[in-house]
Design an enzyme around this catalytic site. Structure first.
Site, PDB file in Angstrom:
ATOM      1  CD  GLN A 126      30.344 -38.567  -3.097  1.00 44.98           C
ATOM      2  OE1 GLN A 126      30.804 -39.081  -2.796  1.00 44.98           O
ATOM      3  NE2 GLN A 126      30.090 -37.392  -3.375  1.00 44.98           N
ATOM      4  N   GLY A 127      29.718 -41.093  -7.850  1.00 41.10           N
ATOM      5  CA  GLY A 127      30.710 -40.243  -9.070  1.00 41.10           C
ATOM      6  C   GLY A 127      30.833 -38.722  -9.317  1.00 41.10           C
ATOM      7  CE1 TYR A 128      27.024 -36.533  -6.615  1.00 40.34           C
ATOM      8  CE2 TYR A 128      28.069 -34.218  -5.485  1.00 40.34           C
ATOM      9  CZ  TYR A 128      27.191 -34.900  -5.741  1.00 40.34           C
ATOM     10  OH  TYR A 128      24.987 -35.029  -4.983  1.00 40.34           O
ATOM     11  CD  GLU A 244      30.259 -35.945   0.391  1.00 41.35           C
ATOM     12  OE1 GLU A 244      30.687 -35.813  -0.644  1.00 41.35           O
ATOM     13  OE2 GLU A 244      31.987 -36.241   0.637  1.00 41.35           O
ATOM     14  CB  SER A 380      40.521 -29.218   0.126  1.00 41.33           C
ATOM     15  OG  SER A 380      39.950 -27.780  -0.683  1.00 41.33           O
ATOM     16  CD  GLU A 382      43.468 -25.770   0.867  1.00 44.99           C
ATOM     17  OE1 GLU A 382      42.660 -26.358   0.620  1.00 44.99           O
ATOM     18  OE2 GLU A 382      44.978 -26.080   0.831  1.00 44.99           O
TER      19      GLU A 382
HETATM   20  C1  LIG Z   1      40.918 -40.463  -0.664  1.00 44.31           C
HETATM   21  C2  LIG Z   1      39.899 -39.290  -1.671  1.00 44.31           C
HETATM   22  C3  LIG Z   1      38.131 -39.567  -1.386  1.00 44.31           C
HETATM   23  C4  LIG Z   1      36.750 -38.722  -2.202  1.00 44.31           C
HETATM   24  N1  LIG Z   1      36.297 -40.039  -2.300  1.00 44.31           N
HETATM   25  C5  LIG Z   1      35.422 -39.186  -3.474  1.00 44.31           C
HETATM   26  C6  LIG Z   1      34.485 -40.238  -3.871  1.00 44.31           C
HETATM   27  O1  LIG Z   1      34.337 -41.450  -3.666  1.00 44.31           O
HETATM   28  N2  LIG Z   1      33.870 -39.606  -5.109  1.00 44.31           N
HETATM   29  C7  LIG Z   1      33.683 -38.436  -5.192  1.00 44.31           C
HETATM   30  O2  LIG Z   1      33.289 -37.884  -5.953  1.00 44.31           O
HETATM   31  N3  LIG Z   1      34.786 -37.832  -5.361  1.00 44.31           N
HETATM   32  C8  LIG Z   1      35.738 -37.799  -3.944  1.00 44.31           C
HETATM   33  N4  LIG Z   1      37.276 -37.245  -3.453  1.00 44.31           N
HETATM   34  C9  LIG Z   1      37.507 -36.373  -4.719  1.00 44.31           C
HETATM   35  C10 LIG Z   1      37.407 -35.132  -3.780  1.00 44.31           C
HETATM   36  O3  LIG Z   1      35.610 -34.726  -3.342  1.00 44.31           O
HETATM   37  C11 LIG Z   1      38.284 -33.666  -4.245  1.00 44.31           C
HETATM   38  O4  LIG Z   1      39.169 -34.217  -4.181  1.00 44.31           O
HETATM   39  C12 LIG Z   1      37.628 -32.861  -3.343  1.00 44.31           C
HETATM   40  O5  LIG Z   1      37.093 -32.311  -3.944  1.00 44.31           O
HETATM   41  C13 LIG Z   1      39.055 -31.232  -3.943  1.00 44.31           C
HETATM   42  O6  LIG Z   1      39.302 -31.577  -5.932  1.00 44.31           O
HETATM   43  P1  LIG Z   1      40.372 -32.368  -6.227  1.00 44.31           P
HETATM   44  O7  LIG Z   1      40.899 -33.178  -5.848  1.00 44.31           O
HETATM   45  O8  LIG Z   1      39.775 -31.416  -7.799  1.00 44.31           O
HETATM   46  O9  LIG Z   1      41.929 -30.784  -5.813  1.00 44.31           O
HETATM   47  P2  LIG Z   1      41.549 -29.080  -6.461  1.00 44.31           P
HETATM   48  O10 LIG Z   1      39.927 -28.593  -6.439  1.00 44.31           O
HETATM   49  O11 LIG Z   1      42.704 -29.481  -8.367  1.00 44.31           O
HETATM   50  O12 LIG Z   1      42.676 -29.203  -5.990  1.00 44.31           O
HETATM   51  C14 LIG Z   1      43.631 -28.482  -5.727  1.00 44.31           C
HETATM   52  C15 LIG Z   1      44.046 -27.904  -3.863  1.00 44.31           C
HETATM   53  O13 LIG Z   1      43.915 -26.003  -5.003  1.00 44.31           O
HETATM   54  C16 LIG Z   1      43.351 -25.814  -3.519  1.00 44.31           C
HETATM   55  N5  LIG Z   1      41.283 -24.926  -5.057  1.00 44.31           N
HETATM   56  C17 LIG Z   1      40.810 -25.017  -5.341  1.00 44.31           C
HETATM   57  N6  LIG Z   1      40.588 -24.529  -5.828  1.00 44.31           N
HETATM   58  C18 LIG Z   1      40.279 -23.443  -5.322  1.00 44.31           C
HETATM   59  C19 LIG Z   1      40.026 -21.642  -4.998  1.00 44.31           C
HETATM   60  N7  LIG Z   1      39.095 -21.679  -5.152  1.00 44.31           N
HETATM   61  N8  LIG Z   1      39.730 -20.820  -3.405  1.00 44.31           N
HETATM   62  C20 LIG Z   1      41.484 -21.809  -2.719  1.00 44.31           C
HETATM   63  N9  LIG Z   1      42.428 -23.014  -2.904  1.00 44.31           N
HETATM   64  C21 LIG Z   1      41.019 -23.654  -4.159  1.00 44.31           C
HETATM   65  C22 LIG Z   1      42.335 -26.606  -2.902  1.00 44.31           C
HETATM   66  O14 LIG Z   1      41.591 -27.073  -2.259  1.00 44.31           O
HETATM   67  C23 LIG Z   1      43.495 -27.865  -2.580  1.00 44.31           C
HETATM   68  O15 LIG Z   1      44.306 -27.145  -2.192  1.00 44.31           O
HETATM   69  C24 LIG Z   1      37.869 -37.945  -2.882  1.00 44.31           C
HETATM   70  C25 LIG Z   1      38.987 -37.556  -2.864  1.00 44.31           C
HETATM   71  C26 LIG Z   1      40.147 -38.286  -2.148  1.00 44.31           C
HETATM   72  C27 LIG Z   1      41.819 -37.633  -1.580  1.00 44.31           C
END
Ligand SMILES: Cc1cc2nc3c(=O)[nH]c(=O)nc-3n(C[C@H](O)[C@H](O)[C@H](O)COP(=O)(O)OP(=O)(O)OC[C@H]3O[C@@H](n4cnc5c(N)ncnc54)[C@H](O)[C@@H]3O)c2cc1C
Length: 395
Positions: A126-128, A244, A380, A382
């Site tokens: 998955q490339g999101y 998902e 997440s 949050e």
């Molecule tokens: C082990 C793992 C596997 C994954 N696998 C995939 C995959 O196969 N393909 C893919 O595409 N993605 C994948 N992901 C990505 C995952 O979907 C993202 O990590 C997730 O959506 C959070 O984005 P971020 O890590 O950029 O954190 P950020 O968006 O930068 O958030 C950082 C913190 O701020 C909080 N936050 C951000 N915005 C808000 C808001 N508006 N209000 C309140 N709090 C907020 C978040 O909840 C978090 O605690 C994976 C992630 C992990 C950890």
């Protein structure tokens, strides 16, 4: 509302149990039980066994090769598979791309790609997410520019789970930069051996290799690989995310983890008595067990609603939050029960080494650290709380 299983559902549960007893290879369930890292061959083997039975694509309709299960039957299967320590079904092709192609894909895409997901010819990832686009997914920057009968892709994806095993990736790409960010995104399929793609591993804190970064430099992809219309990607992305998040509560996994925690706390002695008899520890276990019981009922209520009134709505976010916090609490209690014995991070080669302790204890710390991810991926917690306050409390 009657939340108990019907006679037919109980018969189905017995059939699933018997199948798992006879067909789940012992070496696989042993590995899953102790939390060891599964390799591609492990996962492929289990997929092939389920596919031969017609039970692999549990959420697909019959016309595409699914078993045609109701939401309750799907839940029963998942709960029993977790109880038996079956490997998890890798979701990217089966639970994400499959439903997307069934709804938005062309007939050619459906005919070509869906059978290859079922028979294991293709492994999708998955490339999101991107370094600057996780929770705020619509801000993604990977560009796809039309050049004749190709798109040319440049950019970077990250957190690509199990990408090291994949030969294909489905990506969200930017095809328009003006207007609202959501209106310029497209959904495209890419072969990972196309020139210009580089995948690099991300090493995790517990030592595992589960996620990757993927870099795209002038990658040429045929226009037929676009799914749906150009700039329709946001609608597709949201549709995929509802899939998902199904079964994200992970009730079966938590029930299993609770059972194991209790066994562990009966076995471990403090002051000559089982840890489970320590009032403070017992109270902590009781707390999480009560939360789990409440979540089981909530989960059944939502399944009932899905079965009788169609897909549940934003209340699935409650399950995502509660389910992940419960699993993390169970992992934490297990690590605390072991105390200093939870400290080592064994490598695969040390697997089964009696000097490290009971096999089921050896990976306690690794499990604890790895499952920090549960409250982050798939949106997440949050963000789930934001969804709930907007949709249910109308704030
Ligand atoms: C082990 C793992 C596997 C994954 N696998 C995939 C995959 O196969 N393909 C893919 O595409 N993605 C994948 N992901 C990505 C995952 O979907 C993202 O990590 C997730 O959506 C959070 O984005 P971020 O890590 O950029 O954190 P950020 O968006 O930068 O958030 C950082 C913190 O701020 C909080 N936050 C951000 N915005 C808000 C808001 N508006 N209000 C309140 N709090 C907020 C978040 O909840 C978090 O605690 C994976 C992630 C992990 C950890």
């Amino acid at each position: 509302m009657d939340l108990s299983f019907t006679d037919e559902e109980i018969a189905f549960r017995d059939e699933v149990r018997a199948f798992l007893d006879e067909n789940l290879p012992k070496d696989l369930s042993d590995k899953v039980r102790v939390g060891g890292e599964l390799d591609k061959d492990d996962m492929d083997r289990w997929h092939a066994i389920l596919n031969a039975k017609g039970w692999l694509a549990s959420g697909w309709p019959v016309e595409f090769g699914g078993p045609g299960w109701s939401p309750v039957e799907k839940h029963i299967f998942e709960e029993e598979a977790a109880r038996a320590n079956a490997p998890r079904i890798v979701p990217f092709g089966l639970a994400m791309l499959g439903p997307v192609l069934q709804k938005f894909g062309s007939k050619e895409q459906q005919d070509e790609i869906l059978p290859r997901i079922l028979d294991g010819s293709d492994w999708w990832c998955q490339g999101y997410s991107e370094p600057g686009a996780g929770s705020d997914l619509a801000s993604l920057k990977t560009r796809a520019v039309r050049d004749g009968d190709h798109y040319v892709i440049n950019g970077q994806k990250t957190w690509t789970t199990l990408g090291q095993f994949a030969n294909k990736i489905f990506c969200l790409v930017r095809t328009k930069t003006d207007g609202k960010p959501q209106e310029g995104i497209s959904f495209i399929l890419v072969e990972l051996d196309t020139p210009g793609i580089e995948m690099r591993p991300i090493k995790l804190i517990e030592g595992g290799h589960e996620v990757n970064e993927v870099f795209f430099t002038d990658v040429r992809v045929p226009v037929e690989n676009l799914v749906g219309e150009e700039n329709q990607g946001w609608t597709i992305a949201k549709f995929l995310l509802t899939h998902e998040r199904t079964n994200i509560a992970g009730v079966g996994f938590s029930m299993k983890a609770l059972e194991e925690l209790k066994a562990q706390a009966r076995r471990i002695k403090r002051g000559g008595r089982p840890l489970l008899e320590n009032p403070l520890f017992a109270a902590r276990v009781a707390d999480v067990e009560i939360e789990l019981e409440a979540m089981k009922i909530t989960n059944l209520r939502m399944l009932y609603r899905a079965q009788t009134q169609g897909q549940p709505g934003p209340e699935t976010s409650i399950l995502k939050i509660k389910g992940t916090v419960i699993r993390q609490t169970l992992n934490d209690l297990s690590r605390r029960a072991l105390g200093p014995a939870a400290a080592p991070f064994p490598s695969e080669e040390m697997f089964g080494n009696a000097a490290l302790g009971e096999p089921e204890d050896v990976y306690a710390a690794a499990k604890y650290f790895n499952n920090r991810k549960l409250s982050i991926f798939g949106g997440s917690n949050e963000i789930q709380r934001n969804i709930l306050t907007k949709a249910m409390l109308e704030l």
